[in-house]
Design an enzyme around this catalytic site. Structure first.
Site, mmCIF file in Angstrom:
data_model
loop_
_atom_site.group_PDB
_atom_site.id
_atom_site.type_symbol
_atom_site.label_atom_id
_atom_site.label_comp_id
_atom_site.label_asym_id
_atom_site.label_seq_id
_atom_site.Cartn_x
_atom_site.Cartn_y
_atom_site.Cartn_z
ATOM 1 N N LYS A 1 -12.895 -1.507 6.821
ATOM 2 C CA LYS A 1 -12.161 -2.422 7.701
ATOM 3 C C LYS A 1 -12.599 -2.232 9.146
ATOM 4 O O LYS A 1 -13.239 -3.102 9.705
ATOM 5 C CB LYS A 1 -10.668 -2.228 7.512
ATOM 6 N N ASP B 1 -1.766 6.819 6.024
ATOM 7 C CA ASP B 1 -2.815 5.899 5.595
ATOM 8 C C ASP B 1 -3.077 4.934 6.751
ATOM 9 O O ASP B 1 -2.274 4.043 7.013
ATOM 10 C CB ASP B 1 -2.342 5.145 4.339
ATOM 11 N N TRP C 1 0.817 -1.211 0.000
ATOM 12 C CA TRP C 1 0.000 0.000 0.000
ATOM 13 C C TRP C 1 0.854 1.265 0.000
ATOM 14 O O TRP C 1 0.544 2.233 -0.706
ATOM 15 C CB TRP C 1 -0.971 0.002 1.175
HETATM 16 C C1 LIG Z 1 -7.582 -1.555 2.126
HETATM 17 C C2 LIG Z 1 -6.516 -0.559 2.059
HETATM 18 C C3 LIG Z 1 -6.507 0.464 1.104
HETATM 19 C C4 LIG Z 1 -7.463 0.445 -0.083
HETATM 20 O O1 LIG Z 1 -8.544 1.167 0.028
HETATM 21 P P1 LIG Z 1 -9.650 1.203 -1.139
HETATM 22 O O2 LIG Z 1 -10.816 1.736 -0.369
HETATM 23 O O3 LIG Z 1 -9.857 -0.176 -1.664
HETATM 24 O O4 LIG Z 1 -9.157 2.124 -2.178
HETATM 25 C C5 LIG Z 1 -5.524 1.433 1.170
HETATM 26 N N1 LIG Z 1 -4.569 1.378 2.129
HETATM 27 C C6 LIG Z 1 -4.531 0.395 3.042
HETATM 28 C C7 LIG Z 1 -3.458 0.380 4.075
HETATM 29 C C8 LIG Z 1 -5.495 -0.600 3.043
HETATM 30 O O5 LIG Z 1 -5.447 -1.593 3.945
#
Ligand SMILES: *Cc1c(COP(=O)(O)O)cnc(C)c1O
Length: 359
Positions: A194, A170, A101
């Site tokens: 999540k 993030d 990511w």
């Molecule tokens: C799941 C995830 C994403 C992706 O997000 P989307 O909503 O599918 O664009 C981005 N960063 C991390 C760390 C994730 O776990």
């Protein structure tokens, strides 16, 4: 039989949240209609949004000089929107990389500025991360970006990076999993599917002084300042995902808030890692202990030929979506806040039984 979703996301919802959705679906707040069928600018929905935001502020102890936004576009949308909104005055940013990511975030950002990648992770297991002393931040950058939990490999950076540049983080896969000190960060973002409900909204928490540096080409609906002024109602906010997030926040408060939830998360993860480590002739994990994720527990079989059988057996026991990321193989148990003890117990029981049978 109850089933448990160990997938990385969309993840399972807390059971009391599911029950409430069912109960309220056709008659939200006595309106005789569902929450998904009323205007985002109605007084009743605006009031609901205020409560959703306030509950999130209370859970994370968000100070008044931070804005909270509910946007569309997911976690990956923010990979472009963070640089668009922050690089308008100064094009330089640092990106720490230690997994899929953070790598993707870096690649997207490169289209918008002068981005420096700083790789923190070694290529072969056991995975370890560089300490703060081993790399140099650009203190004059517009921001330093990193990912607080690398969902795919189950690796967590175990310190808050230091830079004079504001931190842009993030937290898609570990927001609301433990208390954090918001003051340490410039901007935090996380997709909701999540730990904060269902897909469709992305939470952005941003310090007010960072709202003045958007690139002129930033789309208005994704412009943090414009959305902050309108309390995320510049255009139609995804009402249903906001409603679900609100129910999740209420559930978290009823559970005792982030301190209680964090200690439960620690315990859930420790029990799973213990099982993996205690049967190291059969199962193994590739992450050095200090960097192991609390949210995504990855593990592998010494005998790869048994992978398929493990998945089939697990699913028969109601343990769903344990496959590792498609680029990594092996297994991954994503154990976000909503995963109950019972799911962990059942997985441990299955892992012990499978090892006994196949050793
Ligand atoms: C799941 C995830 C994403 C992706 O997000 P989307 O909503 O599918 O664009 C981005 N960063 C991390 C760390 C994730 O776990």
């Amino acid at each position: 039989m109850s089933v448990f979703n160990f997938g990385a996301g969309p993840a399972m919802l807390p059971i009391p949240v599911r029950d409430r959705v069912k109960e309220e679906w056709l008659n939200w707040r006595g309106l005789g209609t569902s929450v998904a069928e009323i205007g985002h600018r109605t007084e009743i929905f605006r009031q609901a949004m205020v409560k959703i935001e306030n509950d999130l502020r209370e859970l994370l102890a968000i100070p008044n000089n931070y804005k909270v936004l509910f946007l569309q576009g997911g976690g990956q949308g923010q990979f472009a929107l963070v640089p668009m909104n922050l690089l308008g005055k100064n094009p330089a940013a640092d990106y720490l990389i230690y997994g899929l990511w953070s790598e993707k975030a870096y690649q997207e950002a490169e289209r918008y500025g002068a981005i420096k990648a700083i790789n923190l992770c070694n290529d072969t297991p056991p995975f370890t991360l560089l300490s703060q002393a081993a790399w140099q931040p650009n203190n004059k950058a517009a921001y330093l970006h990193y990912c607080s939990n690398e969902t795919v490999d189950g690796i967590k950076l175990n310190y808050i990076p230091q830079s004079q540049a504001p931190l842009a983080v993030d937290m898609s896969s570990d927001i609301l999993s433990e208390p954090i000190d918001i003051n340490r960060y410039g901007i935090i973002y996380a997709c909701a599917q999540k730990n904060a409900g269902i897909t469709g909204i992305t939470i952005v928490i941003i310090r007010e002084d960072l709202l003045e540096q958007a690139m002129p080409l930033t789309p208005s609906v994704f412009n943090y300042k414009k959305q902050a002024i309108e309390h995320s109602l510049y255009n139609t906010v995804p009402t249903f995902p906001c409603y679900i997030a609100g129910l999740v926040f209420e559930w978290m408060k009823a559970e005792g808030g982030l301190t209680a939830i964090a200690s439960r998360n620690q315990e859930k993860a420790a029990r799973l890692y213990n099982v993996i480590d205690s049967m190291s002739d059969f199962y193994f994990n590739k992450v050095a202990k200090p960097y192991r994720s609390i949210m995504n527990v990855t593990f592998f079989l010494k005998n790869i030929a048994l992978e398929k059988e493990f998945i089939v057996g697990a699913e028969a026991a109601g343990l769903m979506y344990l496959q590792g990321h498609r680029t990594r193989g092996g297994f991954r148990a994503s154990i976000y806040n909503a995963m109950p003890e019972e799911g962990i117990n059942r997985l441990i029981e299955f892992m012990r039984e499978f090892a006994k049978r196949k050793r």
